[in-house]
Design a protein around this motif. Structure first.
Motif, PDB file in Angstrom:
ATOM      1  N   GLU A  74       0.836  -1.211   0.000  1.00 18.88           N
ATOM      2  CA  GLU A  74       0.000   0.000   0.000  1.00 18.88           C
ATOM      3  C   GLU A  74       0.870   1.261   0.000  1.00 18.88           C
ATOM      4  O   GLU A  74       0.566   2.235  -0.680  1.00 18.88           O
ATOM      5  CB  GLU A  74      -0.945   0.009   1.216  1.00 18.88           C
ATOM      6  N   GLU A  75       1.956   1.250   0.771  1.00 19.33           N
ATOM      7  CA  GLU A  75       2.863   2.399   0.806  1.00 19.33           C
ATOM      8  C   GLU A  75       3.583   2.576  -0.525  1.00 19.33           C
ATOM      9  O   GLU A  75       3.762   3.708  -0.993  1.00 19.33           O
ATOM     10  CB  GLU A  75       3.885   2.228   1.936  1.00 19.33           C
ATOM     11  N   ASP A  96       2.413   1.648  -3.427  1.00 24.28           N
ATOM     12  CA  ASP A  96       1.392   2.142  -4.347  1.00 24.28           C
ATOM     13  C   ASP A  96       1.167   3.642  -4.157  1.00 24.28           C
ATOM     14  O   ASP A  96       1.092   4.397  -5.138  1.00 24.28           O
ATOM     15  CB  ASP A  96       0.090   1.367  -4.135  1.00 24.28           C
ATOM     16  N   LEU A  97       1.101   4.090  -2.915  1.00 21.60           N
ATOM     17  CA  LEU A  97       0.939   5.508  -2.628  1.00 21.60           C
ATOM     18  C   LEU A  97       2.136   6.314  -3.125  1.00 21.60           C
ATOM     19  O   LEU A  97       1.976   7.391  -3.705  1.00 21.60           O
ATOM     20  CB  LEU A  97       0.749   5.730  -1.124  1.00 21.60           C
ATOM     21  N   TRP A 131       4.087   5.621  -5.651  1.00 23.62           N
ATOM     22  CA  TRP A 131       4.021   5.756  -7.116  1.00 23.62           C
ATOM     23  C   TRP A 131       2.899   6.688  -7.555  1.00 23.62           C
ATOM     24  O   TRP A 131       3.041   7.418  -8.528  1.00 23.62           O
ATOM     25  CB  TRP A 131       3.861   4.386  -7.774  1.00 23.62           C
ATOM     26  N   LYS A 132       1.789   6.676  -6.827  1.00 26.67           N
ATOM     27  CA  LYS A 132       0.674   7.568  -7.184  1.00 26.67           C
ATOM     28  C   LYS A 132       1.039   9.030  -6.981  1.00 26.67           C
ATOM     29  O   LYS A 132       0.525   9.897  -7.684  1.00 26.67           O
ATOM     30  CB  LYS A 132      -0.569   7.230  -6.356  1.00 26.67           C
ATOM     31  N   THR A 133       1.901   9.311  -6.023  1.00 26.39           N
ATOM     32  CA  THR A 133       2.266  10.694  -5.717  1.00 26.39           C
ATOM     33  C   THR A 133       3.635  11.078  -6.288  1.00 26.39           C
ATOM     34  O   THR A 133       4.148  12.153  -5.995  1.00 26.39           O
ATOM     35  CB  THR A 133       2.277  10.916  -4.187  1.00 26.39           C
ATOM     36  N   ARG A 191       6.727   2.931 -13.466  1.00 30.63           N
ATOM     37  CA  ARG A 191       6.306   1.913 -12.502  1.00 30.63           C
ATOM     38  C   ARG A 191       6.208   0.561 -13.201  1.00 30.63           C
ATOM     39  O   ARG A 191       5.690   0.445 -14.299  1.00 30.63           O
ATOM     40  CB  ARG A 191       4.953   2.278 -11.920  1.00 30.63           C
TER      41      ARG A 191
END
Length: 79
Positions: free
Chosen positions: A60-61, A63-64, A66-68, A77
């Motif tokens: 989850e971290e 993923d966060l 890469w999203k930010t 990614r």
């Protein structure tokens, strides 16, 4: 190549021999360069995974992160 060459009076400044030489040179240099580029990208992703593992990041971290990430990240990614 023809688009980038300066305009001359001759209709085909490279000629058949010139085009053949360009193709041979491309075929000589391009595959090794493409291989090294792919290998560098593979190693970059491996390093990224090792850093994430060293920090103990959860999926989850990651993923966060890469999203930010900024839009001009040096690597894309991995999916």
């Amino acid at each position: 190549i023809r688009k980038r060459m300066p305009k001359t009076k001759s209709s085909d400044p490279l000629g058949v021999a010139g085009i053949k030489a360009v193709r041979e040179t491309y075929n000589e240099y391009a595959p090794p360069i493409q291989f090294r580029k792919a290998e560098a990208l593979r190693l970059e992703h491996r390093l990224s995974d090792l850093v994430n593992q060293a920090y103990g990041l959860t999926p989850e971290e990651i993923d966060l992160m890469w999203k930010t990430a900024p839009p001009r990240m040096p690597i894309a990614r991995q999916i």
